[in-house]
Motif scaffolding. Structure first.
Motif, PDB file in Angstrom:
ATOM      1  N   TYR A  28      13.886  31.412  25.722  1.00 28.90           N
ATOM      2  CA  TYR A  28      14.270  31.737  24.293  1.00 28.90           C
ATOM      3  C   TYR A  28      14.308  30.223  23.297  1.00 28.90           C
ATOM      4  O   TYR A  28      13.909  30.291  22.216  1.00 28.90           O
ATOM      5  CB  TYR A  28      15.183  32.535  24.112  1.00 28.90           C
ATOM      6  N   GLN A  29      14.868  29.319  24.033  1.00 31.20           N
ATOM      7  CA  GLN A  29      15.156  28.046  23.229  1.00 31.20           C
ATOM      8  C   GLN A  29      13.953  27.225  23.136  1.00 31.20           C
ATOM      9  O   GLN A  29      13.951  26.521  22.136  1.00 31.20           O
ATOM     10  CB  GLN A  29      16.353  27.467  23.857  1.00 31.20           C
ATOM     11  N   ILE A  30      12.584  27.549  24.070  1.00 34.47           N
ATOM     12  CA  ILE A  30      11.586  26.770  23.761  1.00 34.47           C
ATOM     13  C   ILE A  30      10.177  27.194  23.598  1.00 34.47           C
ATOM     14  O   ILE A  30       9.155  26.735  23.048  1.00 34.47           O
ATOM     15  CB  ILE A  30      11.530  25.490  24.976  1.00 34.47           C
ATOM     16  N   TYR A 129      17.949  34.706  34.371  1.00 34.78           N
ATOM     17  CA  TYR A 129      18.603  35.362  33.173  1.00 34.78           C
ATOM     18  C   TYR A 129      19.113  34.285  32.413  1.00 34.78           C
ATOM     19  O   TYR A 129      20.247  33.697  32.799  1.00 34.78           O
ATOM     20  CB  TYR A 129      19.657  36.245  33.454  1.00 34.78           C
ATOM     21  N   HIS A 130      18.542  33.719  31.328  1.00 34.21           N
ATOM     22  CA  HIS A 130      19.377  32.701  30.455  1.00 34.21           C
ATOM     23  C   HIS A 130      19.188  33.293  29.037  1.00 34.21           C
ATOM     24  O   HIS A 130      18.860  33.133  27.986  1.00 34.21           O
ATOM     25  CB  HIS A 130      18.596  31.408  30.301  1.00 34.21           C
ATOM     26  N   TRP A 131      19.922  34.587  29.170  1.00 36.46           N
ATOM     27  CA  TRP A 131      20.540  35.375  27.917  1.00 36.46           C
ATOM     28  C   TRP A 131      19.567  36.168  27.045  1.00 36.46           C
ATOM     29  O   TRP A 131      20.051  36.786  25.963  1.00 36.46           O
ATOM     30  CB  TRP A 131      21.148  34.224  26.929  1.00 36.46           C
ATOM     31  N   ASN A 174      22.491  32.344  34.113  1.00 37.20           N
ATOM     32  CA  ASN A 174      22.972  31.247  33.316  1.00 37.20           C
ATOM     33  C   ASN A 174      24.399  31.545  32.685  1.00 37.20           C
ATOM     34  O   ASN A 174      24.229  32.376  31.963  1.00 37.20           O
ATOM     35  CB  ASN A 174      22.150  30.510  32.347  1.00 37.20           C
ATOM     36  N   GLU A 175      25.437  30.889  32.921  1.00 30.47           N
ATOM     37  CA  GLU A 175      26.793  31.034  32.308  1.00 30.47           C
ATOM     38  C   GLU A 175      27.077  32.619  31.885  1.00 30.47           C
ATOM     39  O   GLU A 175      27.164  32.873  30.552  1.00 30.47           O
ATOM     40  CB  GLU A 175      26.674  30.155  30.991  1.00 30.47           C
ATOM     41  N   PRO A 176      27.482  33.260  32.840  1.00 27.07           N
ATOM     42  CA  PRO A 176      27.910  34.790  32.504  1.00 27.07           C
ATOM     43  C   PRO A 176      29.161  34.721  31.444  1.00 27.07           C
ATOM     44  O   PRO A 176      29.362  35.633  30.761  1.00 27.07           O
ATOM     45  CB  PRO A 176      28.114  35.280  33.809  1.00 27.07           C
ATOM     46  N   PHE A 423      16.187  25.271  20.226  1.00 19.55           N
ATOM     47  CA  PHE A 423      16.986  26.449  19.467  1.00 19.55           C
ATOM     48  C   PHE A 423      18.067  26.601  20.255  1.00 19.55           C
ATOM     49  O   PHE A 423      18.322  27.157  21.286  1.00 19.55           O
ATOM     50  CB  PHE A 423      15.960  27.754  19.754  1.00 19.55           C
ATOM     51  N   GLU A 424      19.125  25.897  19.484  1.00 21.79           N
ATOM     52  CA  GLU A 424      20.545  25.874  20.055  1.00 21.79           C
ATOM     53  C   GLU A 424      21.397  26.926  19.541  1.00 21.79           C
ATOM     54  O   GLU A 424      22.147  26.849  19.062  1.00 21.79           O
ATOM     55  CB  GLU A 424      21.107  24.396  19.575  1.00 21.79           C
ATOM     56  N   TRP A 425      20.755  28.234  20.062  1.00 23.67           N
ATOM     57  CA  TRP A 425      21.563  29.338  19.794  1.00 23.67           C
ATOM     58  C   TRP A 425      22.150  29.533  18.294  1.00 23.67           C
ATOM     59  O   TRP A 425      21.344  29.300  17.380  1.00 23.67           O
ATOM     60  CB  TRP A 425      22.584  29.565  20.693  1.00 23.67           C
TER      61      TRP A 425
HETATM   62  C1  FCB Z   1      24.654  25.967  27.101  1.00 28.74           C
HETATM   63  C2  FCB Z   1      23.842  26.700  27.291  1.00 28.74           C
HETATM   64  C3  FCB Z   1      22.495  25.930  26.919  1.00 28.74           C
HETATM   65  C4  FCB Z   1      22.512  25.182  25.803  1.00 28.74           C
HETATM   66  C5  FCB Z   1      23.673  24.085  26.037  1.00 28.74           C
HETATM   67  C6  FCB Z   1      24.067  23.305  24.909  1.00 28.74           C
HETATM   68  O1  FCB Z   1      25.915  26.708  27.128  1.00 28.74           O
HETATM   69  O2  FCB Z   1      23.368  27.275  28.835  1.00 28.74           O
HETATM   70  O3  FCB Z   1      21.247  27.116  26.865  1.00 28.74           O
HETATM   71  O4  FCB Z   1      22.762  25.782  24.546  1.00 28.74           O
HETATM   72  O5  FCB Z   1      24.729  25.058  26.161  1.00 28.74           O
END
Ligand code: FCB
Length: 462
Positions: A28-30, A129-131, A174-176, A423-425
């Motif tokens: 989603y970020q790119i 799965y990255h969110w 990724n990062e649950p 796209f930084e969330w």
């Molecule tokens: C992490 C995320 C990644 C990015 C970095 C800065 O928590 O996994 O997508 O946003 O932070």
């Protein structure tokens, strides 16, 4: 790329030629192309449209337009000399709505990406799965609903079936912690819910989904693969040498690190955390057999590290409990320089974390699946970004990895976050983590000094 511009930051040393070097991104970020080829909305498409949820009202509709520029982006990776590329697969592209058969057009994108990478000699490292949870699954309850774990395992099996011949490494989540805590407890990430018990249920079902997915993939493999999960891990030190501060650090470490690694590696949730939860009337929704599934053996731990923190057990007025009667757990940034995210720069705590993981959860190779920094970069008149700050960040953290290896930690690779500004969330496009600058008006990519330094470091260590 201009080969003559080099940084004054010394190249990294102390890592063997076999060390795996890569760059990381997330779908989603790119990707952009949010409504193309059958992709349906994810929770991030929905959340980004909530007024005030994302800085500047930004969203991922176009992002870096990677969906249309993929071969050019792979060529960029090739020019940096990386061994591997960590990307994520967008669930709502491959299985719109989160159920049912594969969407061929969506999966086709990842097949072309993998083929392009392999043709350039770059090893694909897939994160499942990255969110980007399909919105339909959130509407059906999201991660707090147990069924989502089973839906995830089915989706993982679909992707695996089609890519297992060409992809060696599959990481599930990724990062649950971010999905569960930021998404369901404090609501600063999608889906934006604020419900502590829902976030606990999400934690358990994310971990269950991981275990189910690893089992499904391994049982259908036609050759051996490397399976893993990526966690965001930090360090939690007591601010002062008081009983309250020690207890706050214990609680922070319990909820942030041990709540994930204990069930994954020891097959049980940490007793002190379970007791803390019971004291506030909460519990993880564990059914019989779940912990066996969650502790299914896997092969590599992905570690994402950005910073370490101190913790105080008192608020600024000296109270030990908040208004709702919960013990205070107050994060305090160590007194160091900060990045544009206001995150403290703490490379020595990175070493400490990796050595601790090696001792507390032995026998598991680690790869740094993300590390990097946002700084307010400005291109010069030629478009070049002389990002000394980011280069120094990377150098000090790669040195921290080398130091951890010297102390026995089995760290086998390092992926820089991120290949591209993206796209930084919740921060939208305002925060730039790329080692390659992206001009969002023209979509032009320009490697920053940090990218050239990274390229030269990789080449020197071979
Ligand atoms: C992490 C995320 C990644 C990015 C970095 C800065 O928590 O996994 O997508 O946003 O932070």
């Amino acid at each position: 790329m201009n080969p003559t511009i080099t940084s004054h930051v010394p190249l990294a040393t102390g890592l063997p030629p076999s060390f795996l070097w890569g760059v990381a991104t997330a779908s989603y970020q790119i990707e952009g192309a949010a409504a193309e080829d059958g992709r349906t909305p994810s929770i991030w498409d929905t959340f980004a449209r909530v007024p005030g949820a994302v800085a500047n009202g930004d969203n991922g509709d176009v992002a870096c337009d990677h969906y249309h520029r993929m071969p050019q982006d792979v060529a960029l990776m090739k020019s940096l000399g990386v061994d591997s590329y960590r990307f994520s697969v967008a669930w709502p592209r491959v299985q719109p709505g989160g159920r049912g058969p594969v969407n061929e057009a969506g999966l086709g994108f990842y097949e072309r990406l993998v083929d392009e990478l392999l043709s350039q000699g770059i090893a694909p490292w897939a994160t499942l799965y990255h969110w980007d949870l399909p919105q339909e699954l959130e509407d059906a309850g999201g991660w707090p609903a147990r069924d989502t774990a089973y839906r995830f395992a089915d989706y993982a099996a679909l992707v695996f079936e089609r890519l297992q011949d060409r992809v060696d490494t599959f990481t599930t989540l990724n990062e649950p912690w971010c999905s569960a805590y930021l998404g369901y407890n404090i609501g600063v990430h999608a889906p934006g819910r604020k419900d502590f018990d829902a976030s606990l249920a999400a934690t358990h079902h994310l971990l269950l989904g991981h275990g189910l997915a690893v089992r499904q993939m391994r049982s259908s493999e036609t050759r051996p693969h490397t399976y893993g999960i990526t966690l965001n891990l930090g360090t939690a030190d007591p601010l002062g040498d008081t009983a309250e501060d020690h207890d706050a650090a214990r609680r922070a470490d319990g909820m942030g690190l041990r709540l994930y690694l204990d069930p994954l590696r020891r097959g049980s949730y940490p007793a002190d955390v379970v007791a803390d939860l019971a004291a506030r009337g909460s519990a993880l929704p564990v059914l019989s057999g779940d912990l066996d599934v969650i502790s299914t053996p896997f092969d590599v731990l992905g570690v994402n590290f950005y910073f370490g923190q101190d913790f105080a057990g008192t608020d600024l007025e000296g109270n030990t409990h908040d208004a709702s009667g919960e013990p205070v757990v107050r994060a305090v940034a160590p007194d160091t320089p900060r990045t544009a995210m206001d995150w403290p720069i703490t490379p020595s705590r990175f070493t400490k974390l990796l050595v601790r993981l090696h001792h507390d959860y032995p026998g598991l190779p680690m790869v740094i699946t993300e590390n990097g920094a946002a700084f307010d970069d400005s291109p010069d008149s030629t478009g070049f970004v002389a990002d000394d700050d980011r280069t120094a960040y990377l150098a000090s953290h790669i040195a921290a990895v080398a130091a951890a290896r010297d102390q026995g930690a089995d760290v086998r690779g390092y992926f820089a976050w991120s290949l591209l500004d993206n796209f930084e969330w919740a921060e939208g496009y305002a925060k730039r983590f790329g080692i390659v600058h992206v001009d969002y008006e023209t979509q032009q990519r320009t490697p920053k000094q940090s990218a050239l330094w990274f390229r030269d470091t990789i080449a020197a260590l071979r």
